[in-house]
Design a protein around this motif. Structure first.
Motif, PDB file in Angstrom:
ATOM      1  N   VAL A  21       0.879  -1.170   0.000  1.00 18.08           N
ATOM      2  CA  VAL A  21       0.000   0.000   0.000  1.00 18.08           C
ATOM      3  C   VAL A  21       0.914   1.216   0.000  1.00 18.08           C
ATOM      4  CG1 VAL A  21      -1.782   1.268   1.239  1.00 18.08           C
ATOM      5  CG2 VAL A  21      -1.784  -1.233   1.276  1.00 18.08           C
ATOM      6  N   VAL A  22       0.863   1.997  -1.091  1.00 18.04           N
ATOM      7  CA  VAL A  22       1.728   3.175  -1.194  1.00 18.04           C
ATOM      8  C   VAL A  22       0.981   4.462  -0.895  1.00 18.04           C
ATOM      9  CG1 VAL A  22       3.416   2.091  -2.724  1.00 18.04           C
ATOM     10  CG2 VAL A  22       1.442   3.259  -3.707  1.00 18.04           C
ATOM     11  N   ALA A  23      -0.361   4.426  -0.909  1.00 21.59           N
ATOM     12  CA  ALA A  23      -1.139   5.621  -0.585  1.00 21.59           C
ATOM     13  C   ALA A  23      -2.569   5.232  -0.253  1.00 21.59           C
ATOM     14  CB  ALA A  23      -1.124   6.600  -1.748  1.00 21.59           C
ATOM     15  N   ARG A  24      -3.148   6.019   0.640  1.00 22.65           N
ATOM     16  CA  ARG A  24      -4.583   5.933   0.941  1.00 22.65           C
ATOM     17  C   ARG A  24      -5.148   7.307   0.653  1.00 22.65           C
ATOM     18  NH1 ARG A  24      -6.223   1.501   3.922  1.00 22.65           N
ATOM     19  NH2 ARG A  24      -4.532   0.193   4.675  1.00 22.65           N
ATOM     20  N   LEU A  25      -6.176   7.363  -0.174  1.00 24.28           N
ATOM     21  CA  LEU A  25      -6.724   8.627  -0.638  1.00 24.28           C
ATOM     22  C   LEU A  25      -8.231   8.665  -0.446  1.00 24.28           C
ATOM     23  CD1 LEU A  25      -4.954   8.564  -4.114  1.00 24.28           C
ATOM     24  CD2 LEU A  25      -4.124   9.743  -2.082  1.00 24.28           C
ATOM     25  N   GLN A  26      -8.762   9.873  -0.416  1.00 22.77           N
ATOM     26  CA  GLN A  26     -10.213  10.041  -0.427  1.00 22.77           C
ATOM     27  C   GLN A  26     -10.550  10.936  -1.619  1.00 22.77           C
ATOM     28  OE1 GLN A  26     -12.423  12.076   2.791  1.00 22.77           O
ATOM     29  NE2 GLN A  26     -13.557  10.141   2.890  1.00 22.77           N
ATOM     30  N   VAL A  27     -11.413  10.429  -2.485  1.00 27.89           N
ATOM     31  CA  VAL A  27     -11.834  11.146  -3.680  1.00 27.89           C
ATOM     32  C   VAL A  27     -13.353  11.068  -3.744  1.00 27.89           C
ATOM     33  CG1 VAL A  27     -11.646  11.292  -6.191  1.00 27.89           C
ATOM     34  CG2 VAL A  27      -9.705  10.456  -4.858  1.00 27.89           C
ATOM     35  N   ASP A  28     -13.996  12.221  -3.872  1.00 25.80           N
ATOM     36  CA  ASP A  28     -15.462  12.261  -3.954  1.00 25.80           C
ATOM     37  C   ASP A  28     -16.114  11.479  -2.816  1.00 25.80           C
ATOM     38  OD1 ASP A  28     -15.172  13.760  -6.312  1.00 25.80           O
ATOM     39  OD2 ASP A  28     -15.237  11.961  -7.559  1.00 25.80           O
ATOM     40  N   GLN A  29     -15.576  11.645  -1.613  1.00 20.33           N
ATOM     41  CA  GLN A  29     -16.089  11.011  -0.398  1.00 20.33           C
ATOM     42  C   GLN A  29     -16.031   9.483  -0.433  1.00 20.33           C
ATOM     43  OE1 GLN A  29     -19.927  12.791   0.247  1.00 20.33           O
ATOM     44  NE2 GLN A  29     -19.049  14.774   0.704  1.00 20.33           N
ATOM     45  N   LYS A  30     -15.162   8.945  -1.269  1.00 25.45           N
ATOM     46  CA  LYS A  30     -14.926   7.497  -1.313  1.00 25.45           C
ATOM     47  C   LYS A  30     -13.466   7.257  -0.990  1.00 25.45           C
ATOM     48  CE  LYS A  30     -18.481   6.613  -4.741  1.00 25.45           C
ATOM     49  NZ  LYS A  30     -18.763   6.212  -6.105  1.00 25.45           N
ATOM     50  N   ASN A  31     -13.167   6.126  -0.357  1.00 25.94           N
ATOM     51  CA  ASN A  31     -11.795   5.783   0.012  1.00 25.94           C
ATOM     52  C   ASN A  31     -11.157   4.894  -1.048  1.00 25.94           C
ATOM     53  OD1 ASN A  31     -11.794   7.144   2.557  1.00 25.94           O
ATOM     54  ND2 ASN A  31     -13.112   5.524   3.328  1.00 25.94           N
ATOM     55  N   TYR A  32      -9.867   5.157  -1.290  1.00 28.89           N
ATOM     56  CA  TYR A  32      -9.105   4.400  -2.277  1.00 28.89           C
ATOM     57  C   TYR A  32      -7.741   4.041  -1.705  1.00 28.89           C
ATOM     58  CZ  TYR A  32     -12.524   6.049  -5.665  1.00 28.89           C
ATOM     59  OH  TYR A  32     -13.695   6.302  -6.328  1.00 28.89           O
ATOM     60  N   MET A  33      -7.166   2.976  -2.253  1.00 28.05           N
ATOM     61  CA  MET A  33      -5.796   2.600  -1.949  1.00 28.05           C
ATOM     62  C   MET A  33      -5.051   2.466  -3.265  1.00 28.05           C
ATOM     63  SD  MET A  33      -6.008  -0.203   1.153  1.00 28.05           S
ATOM     64  CE  MET A  33      -6.015  -1.508  -0.021  1.00 28.05           C
ATOM     65  N   ILE A  34      -3.818   2.943  -3.261  1.00 32.54           N
ATOM     66  CA  ILE A  34      -2.927   2.748  -4.399  1.00 32.54           C
ATOM     67  C   ILE A  34      -1.949   1.668  -3.981  1.00 32.54           C
ATOM     68  CG2 ILE A  34      -1.293   3.814  -5.995  1.00 32.54           C
ATOM     69  CD1 ILE A  34      -4.158   5.011  -6.105  1.00 32.54           C
ATOM     70  N   LEU A  35      -1.883   0.607  -4.783  1.00 30.09           N
ATOM     71  CA  LEU A  35      -1.025  -0.539  -4.480  1.00 30.09           C
ATOM     72  C   LEU A  35       0.020  -0.711  -5.567  1.00 30.09           C
ATOM     73  CD1 LEU A  35      -3.809  -3.091  -3.505  1.00 30.09           C
ATOM     74  CD2 LEU A  35      -2.480  -1.673  -1.975  1.00 30.09           C
ATOM     75  N   SER A  36       1.215  -1.079  -5.139  1.00 26.47           N
ATOM     76  CA  SER A  36       2.304  -1.351  -6.069  1.00 26.47           C
ATOM     77  C   SER A  36       2.825  -2.751  -5.791  1.00 26.47           C
ATOM     78  CB  SER A  36       3.412  -0.319  -5.864  1.00 26.47           C
ATOM     79  OG  SER A  36       4.485  -0.570  -6.742  1.00 26.47           O
ATOM     80  N   PRO A  37       3.021  -3.576  -6.834  1.00 28.56           N
ATOM     81  CA  PRO A  37       3.536  -4.931  -6.601  1.00 28.56           C
ATOM     82  C   PRO A  37       4.886  -4.898  -5.897  1.00 28.56           C
ATOM     83  CG  PRO A  37       2.743  -4.697  -8.855  1.00 28.56           C
ATOM     84  CD  PRO A  37       2.755  -3.332  -8.244  1.00 28.56           C
TER      85      PRO A  37
END
Length: 82
Positions: A21-37
């Motif tokens: 997990v390289v980042a946790r973000l909130q966009v348009d009141q939704k949560n996202y995770m950016i993952l890198s192998p």
């Protein structure tokens, strides 16, 4: 040293892929995770929307192009802040 958060997924062929997990973000009141192998280039990154279904956390790969572009823009802003 900061501890890395590693998650494991299976690809379409059933192979296990470990991602950091390289980042946790909130966009348009939704949560996202950016993952890198873990094994692979830093160029590869995947966006997952973090949803709740029936009280369980579910990670949904962002496939919608417009949604992906919004998340990508937020991730670029995040990187600039680092």
């Amino acid at each position: 040293m900061e501890e890395r958060e590693i998650m494991a997924f299976k690809d379409e062929s059933g192979n296990k892929i470990e991602c950091e997990v390289v980042a946790r973000l909130q966009v348009d009141q939704k949560n996202y995770m950016i993952l890198s192998p873990v094994e692979g280039g830093d160029e590869d990154a995947f966006a997952f929307r973090v949803d709740e279904e029936d009280g369980n956390v579910v990670y949904n790969f962002v496939e919608d192009e417009e949604e992906f572009e919004r998340v990508q823009k937020k991730y670029k802003e995040y990187l600039e802040e680092e």
